[in-house]
Design an enzyme around this catalytic site. Structure first.
Site: not given
Ligand code: GAL
Length: 686
Positions: A160, A318
């Site tokens: 990110e 994710e």
């Molecule tokens: C994302 C990030 C992850 C984790 C997640 C939590 O933005 O890439 O590593 O922090 O958020 O929601």
């Protein structure tokens, strides 16, 4: 290093058979006994790929130049034996404390001049040469060590980018910004002209006098702010490219990506301009508890992802199994929601379902974030649903590689336009740049009409309807392409706040909406914001229109267009509010006000009729239906977001139930079905 004008992409070589299923795996948080249990549970859940190493730098390079790969080697070996593919991440999202101690200058500086402290996420400035050297060293070491390992199937650069270091205002950034400006503008005179520095007499004598838009008492020059946004996005893209090119030297055959955060926009960096540099696009999506239409927000984000590259599947890198930990009141998912959310992304073009993270942390900043294995362990709703989802993804694996049915509607969005709207003082300060795109997308979503949410420079020739929602900034070329779409026969709808400024963030004088005025045949004289809590009503001529609007109105002269609706109340009572004009074989509509959702729904109905666009999937309240198309079959995803069962009159082979439904299918409340259909002749693949 600068950004290559012609991006180089690898051919799309999907790393595994079927859809990828898994999540971020951070084994360094756990003792080796737990790793073995992880593998057992991953197999039980049907995990096929995990992202490894995102936060591993401090565990691998324990001091400057001293490496310990024993744990990572062992985990890579365990995953390989278990047949689980690895999406190997470079660990640059999280630099070790020893590095930040030794070189505090790599840590970003805020607009207010606060030099941040160690320990944050993405705690580095992309313009720092010291940072670059250390980052490249660890990437090189890791790529060399693991590139040939058979478990490693793709690469994940950092994490990110921009989510923590979106802007840095330090001196190194200032120097880099000046180099970037020199390349963009060529001479200081051209920059002065582009930025309109005659205003307040802020003319620059040389590039050396320019600073980033650091804090000052009064409003900054919007052109400077927009260029700094562009620069900051490019600086991070340069970092991505440096990592990517280094990995390619070791691993020429695997796809390399980084995870985006495409949501409602504008985003932290300009993903539409990053996309051509990615071998495969990947997104992280988290629903907002406070959003009253979460499934539509998810669909909007997914339609934006697909719109960045309609020719390839993308990856959901994710999302969450249940609650996150960073909203003000975090919401756990209802039973079945995890499966529905996951399949909604797949329906809209993702070939993977991945989560943050595999096992819930017990310590550290994210200790209360949900995971595939929650704190409670296996005896939990979440883990049961994680296993159920693994079974579902295996059952529908043949969907991988298919493409979402070609949309006939395009919605144009651009982060630069959103950044421009947010730069400097504006007639209205509480209007989020993406609101109109979301509202028009919602009207289409509710009618079961698929739309591609695309950048304005997309080839529009395949769309029957083009919506231009509050696209504040637009280039001449993109405005011409919209006009060409109308001339060719498309129905084009432009809303207020579109085409107002050019690429330098300068107002297009001579009447709003500057760039689209000629196509629309209107002349907008003055903006009239509508105060909070007030509404204006609109009346149509013989078309049964009685609509309500809020937030924004505009004094418009329908010089060369017909008026579809007039303002009936408010400061503009009696003047044109919505206009329409025949353009070549198509139509151009202008909506000068923010209709409420009922009004937008009705207006969108008129556009669909005018363009002859109908839903190609079954439509029912609470039903989300999307089709993916392969060579010999298509796949109809039916997601029931409602609390009652829904029956649709349509046949196909239910991949989840394993049975043929010749005439009709019932989808239980909250459930999902995926039907394999024989391809109808003449169906268009993109
Ligand atoms: C994302 C990030 C992850 C984790 C997640 C939590 O933005 O890439 O590593 O922090 O958020 O929601």
């Amino acid at each position: 290093m600068s950004i290559p004008a012609v991006p180089t992409r690898r051919p799309f070589v999907w790393p595994i058979r079927g859809l990828a299923y898994g999540g971020d795996y951070n084994p360094e948080q756990w003792a080796p006994e737990v790793w073995r249990d992880d593998i057992r549970l991953m197999r039980e859940a049907g995990v096929t790929m995990i992202t490894l190493g995102v936060f591993s730098w401090g565990s691998i390079e324990t001091a400057d130049g001293s490496y310990d790969f024993s744990a990572l080697d062992e985990v890579v070996g365990l995953l390989y034996e278990a047949g689980i593919a690895i999406d190997l991440a470079t660990p640059t999202a999280s630099p070790p404390i020893w590095l930040q101690q030794k070189h505090p200058e790599i840590v970003p500086t805020s607009r207010e001049g606060v030099h941040y402290s160690q320990g944050g996420r993405l705690g580095w400035c992309p313009s720092s040469p010291v940072w670059r050297e250390y980052a490249m060293r660890i990437v090189d070491v890791i790529a060399e060590r693991y590139a040939q390992h058979p478990a490693v199937r793709m690469w994940h650069v950092s994490n990110e980018l921009g989510g923590g270091n979106r802007h840095c205002y330090c001196d190194a950034s200032a120097a880099h910004f000046r180099r970037w400006l020199t390349e963009r503008h060529g001479t200081i005179d051209r920059l002065n002209q582009a930025w309109g520095t005659a205003f307040w007499g802020h003319r620059y004598g040389s590039f050396a006098e320019i600073l980033p838009p650091r804090d000052s008492e009064s409003a900054p020059n919007p052109a400077l702010v927009l260029d700094f946004d562009r620069f900051s996005s490019d600086a991070l893209l340069e970092h991505f490219l440096a990592e990517r090119d280094l990995i390619r030297l070791h691993s020429p055959e695997h796809m390399i990506t980084t995870n985006f955060m495409v949501a409602q926009g504008p985003d932290v960096v300009d993903y539409a301009r990053w996309a051509p540099h990615m071998d495969v696009l990947a997104n992280d999506h988290y629903s907002l508890a406070a959003d009253p239409q979460r499934e539509q927000e998810l669909a909007f984000s997914a339609d934006r992802m697909r719109g960045l590259d309609t020719g390839r599947p993308w990856m959901l890198m994710e999302h969450s199994t249940s609650a996150v930990n960073w909203q003000s009141v975090n919401r756990s998912k209802d039973p079945g929601e995890l499966v529905r959310n996951s399949l909604a992304h797949v329906a809209r073009g993702s070939d993977s379902v991945m989560f943050f993270q595999w096992r819930a942390s017990t310590a550290g900043a994210e200790q209360f974030h949900s995971a595939m294995v929650p704190h409670a362990g296996e005896r939990s709703k979440v883990f049961r649903e994680v296993c159920e989802l693994g079974g579902i993804l295996a059952a529908i694996g043949e969907v991988a590689g298919s493409l979402v049915e070609a949309a006939r509607v395009a919605i144009l969005v651009d982060d630069e336009a959103g950044w421009a709207w947010r730069s400097g003082e504006k007639p209205h300060h509480d209007l989020p740049p993406s609101h109109a795109a979301r509202e028009y997308h919602r009207a289409l979503f509710n009618r079961g009409i698929l739309s591609d949410v695309v950048p304005p420079w997309t080839d529009l020739s395949r769309y029957d309807i083009v919506i231009v929602p509050a696209l504040f900034l637009v280039s001449d070329a993109d405005a011409r392409s919209v006009a060409a779409a109308a001339a060719r026969g498309a129905v084009v709808l432009v809303t207020y706040l579109s085409g107002i400024v050019d690429e330098t963030n300068r107002v297009r004088a001579g009447g709003y909406p500057g760039a689209f005025r000629d196509m629309l045949g209107v002349f907008g004289e003055e903006f009239f914001t509508v105060q909070d809590g007030e509404t204006v009503t609109l009346r149509g001529d013989g078309e049964g229109i009685s609509w309500r609007a809020n937030t924004w109105s505009e004094k418009v002269h329908a010089d060369e267009s017909e008026t579809v609706a007039w303002y009936e109340t408010g400061q503009l009572a009696g003047s044109s509010a919505i206009t329409r004009r025949e353009v070549g074989d198509g139509q151009a509509w202008y909506v000068s006000t923010r209709l409420d959702q009922d009004g937008i729904d009705e207006l969108v109905g008129r556009l669909l009729n005018a363009a002859g666009v109908h839903a190609s999937v079954p439509v029912a309240p609470g039903l989300e239906a999307v089709r993916r198309v392969a060579d010999t079959h298509s796949y109809l995803f039916l997601l029931n977001h409602s609390a009652a069962s829904i029956t649709v009159e349509l046949g196909g082979f239910d991949l989840l139930g394993g049975e043929e439904h010749p005439h009709s299918v019932t989808i239980a409340a909250g459930a999902v079905r995926v039907l394999r259909e024989s391809r109808r002749s003449g169906e268009a693949l993109r």
